[in-house]
Scaffold this active site. Sequence first.
Site, PDB file in Angstrom:
ATOM      1  N   HIS A  63     139.206  -8.470  71.008  1.00  0.00           N
ATOM      2  CA  HIS A  63     138.525  -7.854  69.866  1.00  0.00           C
ATOM      3  C   HIS A  63     139.522  -7.339  68.831  1.00  0.00           C
ATOM      4  O   HIS A  63     139.159  -6.530  67.973  1.00  0.00           O
ATOM      5  CB  HIS A  63     137.650  -6.694  70.336  1.00  0.00           C
ATOM      6  CG  HIS A  63     136.688  -7.057  71.405  1.00  0.00           C
ATOM      7  ND1 HIS A  63     135.775  -8.074  71.242  1.00  0.00           N
ATOM      8  CD2 HIS A  63     136.490  -6.566  72.650  1.00  0.00           C
ATOM      9  CE1 HIS A  63     135.055  -8.187  72.354  1.00  0.00           C
ATOM     10  NE2 HIS A  63     135.476  -7.292  73.228  1.00  0.00           N
ATOM     11  N   HIS A 107     130.960 -10.495  72.585  1.00  0.00           N
ATOM     12  CA  HIS A 107     131.410 -11.340  73.695  1.00  0.00           C
ATOM     13  C   HIS A 107     130.583 -12.620  73.725  1.00  0.00           C
ATOM     14  O   HIS A 107     130.442 -13.255  74.759  1.00  0.00           O
ATOM     15  CB  HIS A 107     131.254 -10.619  75.028  1.00  0.00           C
ATOM     16  CG  HIS A 107     131.766  -9.229  75.019  1.00  0.00           C
ATOM     17  ND1 HIS A 107     130.986  -8.147  74.690  1.00  0.00           N
ATOM     18  CD2 HIS A 107     133.000  -8.751  75.275  1.00  0.00           C
ATOM     19  CE1 HIS A 107     131.728  -7.054  74.751  1.00  0.00           C
ATOM     20  NE2 HIS A 107     132.946  -7.387  75.098  1.00  0.00           N
TER      21      HIS A 107
END
Lengths: 331, 331
Positions: A57, A219
């Site tokens: 991320h 995700h």
Amino acid sequence: MKKFVNDPKDYVPEMLEGLALANPDTLRYVPEYNLVMRADAPKENKVSVVQGSGSGHEPAHVMTVGPGMLDAACPGDVFAAPPADFVYETVKRLASPKGVLLLVNNYTGDRMAFEMAEELSRADGVSVRTLFIDDDVAVQDSTYTIGRRGVAGNFFVMKAVGAAAERGADLDEVHRIGEKVNSVTRTMGMALTACTPPAKGSPLFELPDDAVEMGVGIHGEPGREREQLRPARDMVRELVDAVVDDLPFTGGDSVALMANGLGGTPIGELYLVYGLAHKQVVARGIDVWRSYVGEYCTSLDMAGASITLVRLDDEIRGLLGDPAQIPVRVF
Amino acid sequence: MKKFVNDPKDYVPEMLEGLALANPDTLRYVPEYNLVMRADAPKENKVSVVQGSGSGHEPAHVMTVGPGMLDAACPGDVFAAPPADFVYETVKRLASPKGVLLLVNNYTGDRMAFEMAEELSRADGVSVRTLFIDDDVAVQDSTYTIGRRGVAGNFFVMKAVGAAAERGADLDEVHRIGEKVNSVTRTMGMALTACTPPAKGSPLFELPDDAVEMGVGIHGEPGREREQLRPARDMVRELVDAVVDDLPFTGGDSVALMANGLGGTPIGELYLVYGLAHKQVVARGIDVWRSYVGEYCTSLDMAGASITLVRLDDEIRGLLGDPAQIPVRVF
């Protein structure tokens, strides 16, 4: 898989080593716990602010460590929560007399790791509190989550609590500010393409050439709906409407507006997205105080974007306006 | 084509409008000439620094306008030089009593536009000089270029001349500094994937799943060789060796080291690339003074990276260390 990678299992440690080599004076890297911390932490006179999450991320969270933001980050492997002992060891090293605030994006695996670490740390006599971030309006529960997910709006919480901690606020006050910012922050994202985790070597899900995933998770979790690819203004409107109507934001509100890239979308497109969102927000009578355009919370190489709005008052504007110095200068 | 775009012919103006909306206090946008300028330019007491290029390389150059960097940028359409009259109108608006420095990456189309504008501006009585940047070591001549191409190393020239202009240096001095930085800056890049121009709607060239283009240009021009995809450390070594051996950089040199992303490569991979390059450079006895990791000069959504080294002395270090305030806070 077309990536800059050696052995995929070394992706995270090699990325962290690069980060440490790029910031030798300001960051300390403890490889055995994936720990990246301010070289001068912990500081006696401030609350330590710590966040961890799965890797993939970036810049969240290892590249947002520095004065005015995080004191430390302890990531797990790609899209995997950090082990509880990584978090526990991080808290040990960050224990300041003023306490430690743990920030956690709301995913079940992260919650478990941080709650266990909080318990262990408290037994050691460390003053510690945990704050969960859940700004994603797309879905109520999701693949890895009970309740809403925490996504790019996390940055506003980090920035505000980082500033409050830097000013010397105590643990309860820093926690109060974080809860307050989270409560007025809303985000929704969408994917144009899937992402490819290095260890998997192929896309995490299939998305046809003419389809987008509206409300996607960071995700690759499913969002609200798989939709037709359409002109940017229509897709951005769907994001803006979902975000604005959720809080809801109303005419006369003063907001921060973020167009966040998910990793594979170039900055030129993000400014195009920002412009469309800005005009749509202003058309609803909402005042944009400040813009944030770039990559804040990504999903590896996913092409896509999210829109975040934060409802501001004088206190939050002040905290967002304070200086911060982190490896990626996104604020 | 999976992009945030409305009508592809509006890609550039819509991106620029977004940029202007995101920076209402600091930037002025003149749509008829794609012109993005500092709101407070021209300033009586400083040389104006201007660059233009094709679009699609963002943040270069429209997102690098601000104190300490460019006074204005005037891009063309995607991968197309700005028309000469765009440049001419830009110089008119930026004409300062101390003069105007035009920065041009070395491509034939850009050279023609800027040289014509320089001539017209000089006939108007404006004091103007032009500086060509050619840091790419990959090839001697190329698809759009006689001589070497200008790529990401351009940022160090912008930063140094921007700082010198801000300090009040005269036009000859600012030009001298730009030439000096260009002369000690070397770059080479590589593509993992092609890029897709919005108006074309499909990849600009074909690159098989197991191949990379070593020494690629930022418009997808061919590089040195089409090679097998290999572990990152081997590909990065080829970039570092090409750059180091070209100047050449030698043991004891102090350098700035940049790992630049070409648009589609996430920041996590760029830090991994940076770490590998850093260790390879240090192993040659070269001292890394400062790191630059992120997207500086891109090629739309191309996955890939470039490595830049700059040989430093006290003068250049001082100029790179001066403050700058631009929309993307890459320095």
